[in-house]
Design an enzyme around this catalytic site. Structure first.
Site, PDB file in Angstrom:
ATOM      1  CG  ASP A  67      -2.805   0.245  12.928  1.00 18.60           C
ATOM      2  OD1 ASP A  67      -3.043   1.345  12.470  1.00 18.60           O
ATOM      3  OD2 ASP A  67      -1.580   0.253  12.813  1.00 18.60           O
ATOM      4  N   PRO A  68      -6.181   0.653  11.441  1.00 20.37           N
ATOM      5  CG  PRO A  68      -7.354   2.069  10.708  1.00 20.37           C
ATOM      6  CD  PRO A  68      -5.998   2.271  11.834  1.00 20.37           C
ATOM      7  NE  ARG A  71       1.699  10.600   5.959  1.00 21.79           N
ATOM      8  CZ  ARG A  71       1.531  10.768   5.683  1.00 21.79           C
ATOM      9  NH1 ARG A  71      -0.047  10.663   4.869  1.00 21.79           N
ATOM     10  NH2 ARG A  71       2.394  12.216   5.238  1.00 21.79           N
ATOM     11  CE1 TYR A  83      -5.810  13.910   8.064  1.00 22.60           C
ATOM     12  CE2 TYR A  83      -6.523  11.096   7.854  1.00 22.60           C
ATOM     13  CZ  TYR A  83      -5.575  12.228   7.403  1.00 22.60           C
ATOM     14  OH  TYR A  83      -5.028  12.486   5.540  1.00 22.60           O
ATOM     15  CG  PHE A  89       8.535   0.817   7.549  1.00 21.73           C
ATOM     16  CD1 PHE A  89       9.172   0.544   8.691  1.00 21.73           C
ATOM     17  CD2 PHE A  89       8.345  -0.141   7.181  1.00 21.73           C
ATOM     18  CE1 PHE A  89       7.657  -0.113   9.682  1.00 21.73           C
ATOM     19  CE2 PHE A  89       6.840  -0.713   7.331  1.00 21.73           C
ATOM     20  CZ  PHE A  89       6.776  -0.295   8.580  1.00 21.73           C
ATOM     21  CD  GLU A  95     -16.090  10.876  13.585  1.00 21.60           C
ATOM     22  OE1 GLU A  95     -17.195  11.667  12.571  1.00 21.60           O
ATOM     23  OE2 GLU A  95     -16.589   9.445  13.674  1.00 21.60           O
ATOM     24  NE  ARG A 132      -3.175   1.310   7.510  1.00 20.61           N
ATOM     25  CZ  ARG A 132      -3.763   0.448   8.440  1.00 20.61           C
ATOM     26  NH1 ARG A 132      -3.874  -0.376   8.060  1.00 20.61           N
ATOM     27  NH2 ARG A 132      -3.682   1.100   9.459  1.00 20.61           N
TER      28      ARG A 132
HETATM   29  N1  UDP Z   1       2.964   0.986  11.302  1.00 19.92           N
HETATM   30  C1  UDP Z   1       4.701   0.657  11.496  1.00 19.92           C
HETATM   31  N2  UDP Z   1       5.911   1.130  11.967  1.00 19.92           N
HETATM   32  C2  UDP Z   1       5.622   2.827  11.591  1.00 19.92           C
HETATM   33  C3  UDP Z   1       5.057   3.273  11.645  1.00 19.92           C
HETATM   34  C4  UDP Z   1       3.551   2.359  11.513  1.00 19.92           C
HETATM   35  O1  UDP Z   1       3.843  -0.216  11.762  1.00 19.92           O
HETATM   36  O2  UDP Z   1       6.999   3.080  11.949  1.00 19.92           O
HETATM   37  C5  UDP Z   1       2.202   0.635  11.026  1.00 19.92           C
HETATM   38  C6  UDP Z   1       0.854   1.408  10.853  1.00 19.92           C
HETATM   39  O3  UDP Z   1       0.534   0.904  13.175  1.00 19.92           O
HETATM   40  C7  UDP Z   1      -0.252   1.227  10.241  1.00 19.92           C
HETATM   41  C8  UDP Z   1       0.657   0.788   9.243  1.00 19.92           C
HETATM   42  O4  UDP Z   1       1.086   1.021   9.675  1.00 19.92           O
HETATM   43  O5  UDP Z   1      -0.950  -0.550  10.916  1.00 19.92           O
HETATM   44  C9  UDP Z   1       0.629   2.338   8.352  1.00 19.92           C
HETATM   45  O6  UDP Z   1       0.392   3.431   9.337  1.00 19.92           O
HETATM   46  P1  UDP Z   1       0.525   4.750   8.571  1.00 19.92           P
HETATM   47  O7  UDP Z   1       1.019   5.905   9.810  1.00 19.92           O
HETATM   48  O8  UDP Z   1       1.522   4.555   7.381  1.00 19.92           O
HETATM   49  O9  UDP Z   1      -0.660   4.952   7.599  1.00 19.92           O
HETATM   50  P2  UDP Z   1      -2.430   5.193   7.983  1.00 19.92           P
HETATM   51  O10 UDP Z   1      -1.948   4.017  10.101  1.00 19.92           O
HETATM   52  O11 UDP Z   1      -2.916   6.342   8.511  1.00 19.92           O
HETATM   53  O12 UDP Z   1      -3.053   4.324   7.754  1.00 19.92           O
END
Ligand code: UDP
Length: 318
Positions: A273-274, A186, A145, A191, A147, A211
């Site tokens: 995970d960032p 996501r 994604y 949630f 790259e 985020r």
């Molecule tokens: N995340 C989480 N539980 C979930 C889905 C995502 O804790 O059920 C965390 C995920 O590990 C990340 C953050 O929420 O740290 C945002 O994740 P998302 O997939 O929404 O977006 P992205 O990683 O692309 O920023």
């Protein structure tokens, strides 16, 4: 009068952009190309406008000889579990999709591309200005994604430099809101669907990662302003999002509170995970002085929860 093509127009963001585009009176035709991989026909089923045409196709193999005045390339999965499952297809949709769409652009036409804040990877500076070059692992599990978005930006900015392409690239930050798939995966939608089903909310890692969550209407408003309203001299990629940074745990707690309380469970982090993400909006404020995020995170998450609740009710009634 303009003819416009939107790839990924049946997707979460794309369908909102279609609604927005059809408000324009200078558009005579809108063609949406979507293979319904992550997009849903339901997202565009409400559109009755005679200018609107839907083509079910992969963008990179689209059969057409028609040329367009404006093309907006959104076709791509954006949720980590979806793009990690099909990395080759993700790269193809973004990069080969851009190659194919450029063939369909009229000379002097405008090309818009939705890149991503993922180009910044796990950032070492905060907030991230567009000039930040990012910290991305090109061999990592998220790289299909990150790259492919970066490489598509390379292609397009090269064409801007050498051929004068009229180019608009946006870099959205964690968008959420109505029309997210219930199985998108996501954070916000996960949630909410978990909480509405009375299941525990799954927080990955310790939940301290953060985020900047942008409500879809605000972000699409920013896209529209940059894509077709902006009249400044700014030609670079543009961060679009909410600059209020909130931890994942806080989001989980808020969603739990909205449904009257469900447990929160901690699960292992997805790979790479960032730890943080927040847009520097200096350029966005220059390019779109009238634009700002109007929906607070509290309102936006509550509205999204209501939307999912209504969807479940309709589903149950059918
Ligand atoms: N995340 C989480 N539980 C979930 C889905 C995502 O804790 O059920 C965390 C995920 O590990 C990340 C953050 O929420 O740290 C945002 O994740 P998302 O997939 O929404 O977006 P992205 O990683 O692309 O920023």
């Amino acid at each position: 009068m303009k003819s416009v093509l939107i790839s990924g127009g049946a997707g979460f963001i794309g369908s909102h952009l279609c609604d927005r585009l059809l408000l324009r009176t200078d558009v005579e035709k809108l063609v949406v190309v979507d293979n319904l991989w992550t997009g849903l026909f339901d997202n565009i089923a409400h559109i009755r406008d005679p200018r609107f045409h839907f083509v079910k196709s992969d963008v990179e193999t689209l059969r057409s000889s028609e040329k367009f005045d404006e093309i907006y390339h959104l076709a791509s999965p954006a949720s980590p579990p979806w793009y990690m499952k099909e990395p080759k297809r993700t790269i193809s949709a973004n990069l080969l999709g851009a190659f194919r769409l450029l063939e369909l652009l009229k000379k002097g036409g405008r090309f818009g591309f939705t890149s991503t804040s993922e180009v910044y990877g796990d950032p070492l500076v905060s907030p991230q200005p567009e000039s930040y070059k990012g910290q991305v692992d090109c061999t990592g599990p998220r790289s299909s994604y990150d790259e492919s978005k970066r490489c598509t930006e390379s292609l397009l900015f090269e064409m801007q430099r050498t051929q004068g392409l009229d180019l608009k690239v946006v870099r959205p930050f964690n968008i959420y809101g109505p029309r997210t798939r219930s199985d998108d995966g996501r954070a916000v939608s996960n949630f909410i669907t978990q909480a509405l089903a009375g299941r525990p909310i799954t927080v990955f890692g310790d939940g301290k990662q953060s985020r900047s969550w942008g409500y879809v209407d605000d972000v699409v408003d920013g896209f529209a302003r940059y894509f077709w309203i902006n009249e400044t001299d700014y030609k670079g990629p543009l961060n679009v999002g909410n600059d209020r940074e909130i931890s994942v745990l806080e989001v989980a707690q808020y969603v739990s509170k909205l449904v009257g309380g469900v447990p929160i469970v901690f699960e292992p982090s997805p790979p790479q995970d960032p730890t943080n993400r927040r847009p520097d909006l200096t350029n966005a404020n220059y390019v779109m002085p009238e634009w700002s995020c109007k929906i607070s995170y509290e309102q936006g998450v509550a509205m999204t929860l209501d939307w999912f609740r209504d969807k479940i009710k309709v589903g149950a009634a059918e």
